[in-house]
Enzyme design. Structure first.
Site, PDB file in Angstrom:
ATOM      1  N   LYS A  88       0.815  -1.210   0.000  1.00 49.39           N
ATOM      2  CA  LYS A  88       0.000   0.000   0.000  1.00 49.39           C
ATOM      3  C   LYS A  88       0.851   1.264   0.000  1.00 49.39           C
ATOM      4  CE  LYS A  88      -4.300  -1.713   2.053  1.00 49.39           C
ATOM      5  NZ  LYS A  88      -5.270  -1.579   3.166  1.00 49.39           N
ATOM      6  N   ASP A 132      -7.049   1.264  11.936  1.00 47.21           N
ATOM      7  CA  ASP A 132      -8.313   0.556  12.132  1.00 47.21           C
ATOM      8  C   ASP A 132      -8.275  -0.389  13.329  1.00 47.21           C
ATOM      9  OD1 ASP A 132      -6.611  -1.393  11.231  1.00 47.21           O
ATOM     10  OD2 ASP A 132      -7.843  -2.025   9.530  1.00 47.21           O
ATOM     11  N   CYS A 189     -14.445  -3.901   9.777  1.00 45.87           N
ATOM     12  CA  CYS A 189     -15.263  -3.755   8.577  1.00 45.87           C
ATOM     13  C   CYS A 189     -15.283  -5.022   7.743  1.00 45.87           C
ATOM     14  CB  CYS A 189     -14.787  -2.555   7.751  1.00 45.87           C
ATOM     15  SG  CYS A 189     -13.148  -2.734   7.044  1.00 45.87           S
ATOM     16  N   CYS A 249      -1.917  12.309  29.785  1.00 47.79           N
ATOM     17  CA  CYS A 249      -1.843  13.761  29.612  1.00 47.79           C
ATOM     18  C   CYS A 249      -1.899  14.545  30.926  1.00 47.79           C
ATOM     19  CB  CYS A 249      -2.919  14.247  28.652  1.00 47.79           C
ATOM     20  SG  CYS A 249      -4.618  14.135  29.275  1.00 47.79           S
TER      21      CYS A 249
END
Length: 270
Positions: A88, A132, A189, A249
């Site tokens: 990719k 993902d 998905c 944080c």
């Protein structure tokens, strides 16, 4: 970069940016000088890569270790049928090079992990998380938050998506989701499907947030989560609040990603 350093071709290519109040030659110069890392060249990464390249982001890093599959082509718009079976990052890099020669593409054919995340994100001004899976999301959050690097988060599921921007003054991803859900409780998905246009909407918003941050214009989604429902064609905005006990944080948070086990719940060690 000053306006004098924009050549005639660039003045033509970016003319619709340059004539805008708030952008102009200086804003376009900021984009050409910018370094952006896109994590994932899939559904969310593809539209983000396309629009950042078209906008003239000077250095565009792409991290992905996957190959193009035919089932990707329904939504991953920087890849084509001839790219099936190819890496990719190589397919995406070729797309960018054909779209805009001003952009230097830096393909990183590797999986983001605790051993390389800091060295990757530290070399960029802004990071776009188009991953993902929860492991990568927590890696990006923790590394960028600790390094003070702004980043965009996007996620999609069937007909729904969400997007926000973390710029350092806002809550971080762990303030929303301290730990990952149990394995198998959130199907991907490949199991549930996804509307092909959905990542285009979310990824384009991520690209928009990126260029606004790089040019320091407008109001970003810092401290706000934007939720999109494609079936209802509606957007909902949710305020985000910092967790004073956030393990990353908060002032009392960790100093290194070595304190995190990026498996299972991706929890921060006590």
């Amino acid at each position: 970069m000053s306006d004098l350093s924009l050549d005639a071709t660039q003045l033509d290519r970016y003319s619709r940016h340059i004539i805008m109040d708030g952008v102009g030659p200086a804003g376009q110069g900021s984009l050409l000088d910018a370094r952006v890392l896109v994590v994932g060249a899939g559904g969310l990464g593809a539209p983000t890569i396309q629009y950042l390249a078209a906008a003239g982001v000077g250095r565009l890093g792409i991290v992905d270790d996957d190959v193009v599959e035919r089932s990707n082509l329904q939504r991953q718009i920087v890849h084509g049928d001839d790219d099936v079976g190819e890496k990719k990052v190589d397919s995406a890099a070729r797309f960018v090079e054909q779209l805009n020669p001003d952009v230097t593409v830096e393909p990183h054919d590797e999986r983001l992990g605790p051993d390389n995340v800091r060295s990757l994100v530290d070399d960029y001004d802004f990071v776009v998380d188009g991953s993902d899976n929860f492991r990568t999301r927590y890696l990006v959050n923790d590394a960028c938050t600790l390094a003070g690097i702004p980043f965009s988060h996007g996620a999609i599921y069937r007909f729904e998506g969400q997007v926000t921007t973390f710029e350092g003054e806002s809550p971080c991803y762990r303030c929303l989701f301290p730990e990952a859900p149990p394995a198998g409780t959130v199907p991907d998905c490949a199991t549930t499907g996804v509307l092909g246009m959905l990542p285009g909407v979310i990824g384009t918003i991520q690209a928009t947030e990126t260029v606004k941050s790089l040019m320091d214009i407008g109001e970003r989604l810092d401290g706000r989560l934007l939720s999109y429902d494609a079936l209802a064609m509606s957007f909902e905005e949710l305020p985000l609040r910092a967790d004073p006990d956030c393990p990353v944080c908060a002032e009392s948070g960790i100093d290194s990603i070595e304190d995190v086990e990026y498996a299972g719940s991706c929890a921060v060690a006590d």
